[in-house]
Design a protein around this motif. Structure first.
Motif: not given
Length: 408
Positions: A387-401
């Motif tokens: 959740a923190f990664l989704k807030i702070l680094c949305p692009k990286k979170f989307a890449t991981l997903r």
């Protein structure tokens, strides 16, 4: 006669003047003890700590707002803790920084009372929330079945969170608001801001016992029992830990199946089940096992393997919980023990045996716990980290997903 009365009055005022002198001297400003450069450094560190407390706990609150996966029973206790620590950084620290640096309270008596109520309430609620979180983890490890059965029940969790704030308010706030009215006078100078019971060590001893010593014992007790539970499960061995539930007549086998041809002692229950299985088996099988029997054994082995995997993952998760709780106990003790002990000693010796700078250091160490809580609690869980990664680094979170990352 008038001279005698004057002497009597001056003599009667000596204890009160000495008491006021002790209070004034015990709260000397840091500006009279340090140089300008040191004061600037202290002000910078105080403001930095305030910002870390606000931003860290705000991140936890935003995670709850933006990620619905976090909204289940146990995580609401983290939210309750984050709200109390966030209020410490927003209200308590900013008002105290000028007072700590100058030694003079410029905001009036009413705001002083409000600041005292909020400071004691929020810090005590933070401690009680730590106990509640440790208790919840204790139940999740030692009583996993009943704990999972109540996962969807939010009423009991809401009652516990409200009870935390009620108990925290009752511990200090009535004394802060009513002490001077019961005593008939105030011992706090006009330009100072501290509680009326600041030098009453009887009250401080009782309150510190309920605020620090009892919570420390409870958190330690929960942590020790979690470690004992994990050690007991490890000693029983992987065979017993992986035993599937006995919901059918064919579920009597353990996960650790013997190799073909290997002999192993069997109980009477196993013999009876095996004989029942042989009598039920069709007699047409002559050259080998039937397809039905083969598929049954394969499905049973698959079920046993999956059950073993789930049991092993739960044991590993419980180990992580135990380690995180051990860190929590140590940090909580380090941050709160110096302040609690010095507060009692200071009350006994009327502020004469404890240097003001030492007391100030322990006071800020207490607040550091509110800054560390967002990193000690939520960051120990994968859901919060994602959740923190989704807030702070949305692009990286989307890449991981998009990269088939395991779901949280």
């Amino acid at each position: 006669m008038s001279w005698i009365n004057t002497m009597n009055n001056s003599t009667a005022e000596i204890p009160h003047a000495a008491e006021m002198c002790n209070e004034t001297c015990s709260s000397q400003p840091l500006s009279s003890e340090f140089s300008l450069g040191v004061l600037v450094l202290l002000a910078f560190l105080m403001v930095l700590l305030c910002l870390v407390t606000i931003l860290g706990n705000m991140l936890v609150i935003l995670a709850f707002i933006m990620d619905r996966n976090l909204r289940h029973r146990s995580n609401y206790f983290f939210l309750n803790l984050a709200v109390s620590d966030f209020a410490v950084g927003v209200f308590c620290m900013p008002l105290y920084i000028p007072y700590a640096l100058t030694g003079t309270w410029h905001l009036g008596r009413s705001l002083c009372k409000l600041w005292l109520v909020m400071d004691y309430l929020l810090c005590t609620a933070s401690v009680f929330n730590i106990v509640l979180i440790s208790y919840d983890r204790f139940l999740s490890v030692t009583k996993a079945v009943s704990y999972r059965a109540q996962q969807g029940i939010m009423s009991s969790s809401a009652i516990k969170m409200v009870a935390i704030w009620v108990l925290a308010f009752l511990l200090y706030c009535p004394a802060i608001l009513l002490w001077e009215h019961v005593a008939g006078h105030s011992v706090v100078a006009v330009d100072q801001c501290y509680a009326e019971f600041f030098d009453n060590w009887y009250f401080l001893l009782c309150a510190s016992t309920l605020e620090f010593f009892v919570p420390l014992l409870l958190v330690t007790y929960f942590n020790v029992h979690i470690f004992h539970n994990i050690q007991r499960r490890q000693r029983r061995g992987s065979v017993q830990d992986c035993e599937p539930p006995r919901s059918s007549s064919l579920s009597w086998r353990f996960c650790g199946l013997p190799r073909p041809g290997a002999s192993s002692p069997s109980s009477e229950a196993e013999d009876s089940v095996s004989s029942l299985t042989r009598s039920w088996r069709p007699a047409v099988v002559a050259n080998g096992p039937s397809r039905t029997e083969t598929s049954s054994r394969a499905s049973q082995r698959n079920f046993s393997a999956s059950f073993c995997s789930r049991s092993g993952s739960k044991l590993q998760r419980d180990k992580k919980i135990a380690k995180s709780l051990a860190v929590i106990v140590c940090v909580f003790a380090i941050c709160w023990a110096p302040y609690s002990l010095l507060m009692i000693i200071r009350g006994v010796c009327q502020g004469e045996c404890i240097h003001n700078s030492l007391y100030e250091a322990t006071f800020w160490l207490l607040w550091i716990n509110s800054s560390l809580n967002p990193f000690l609690y939520p960051l120990c869980h994968m859901r919060f980290r994602m959740a923190f990664l989704k807030i702070l680094c949305p692009k990286k979170f989307a890449t991981l997903r998009s990269g088939n990352t395991p779901s949280i």
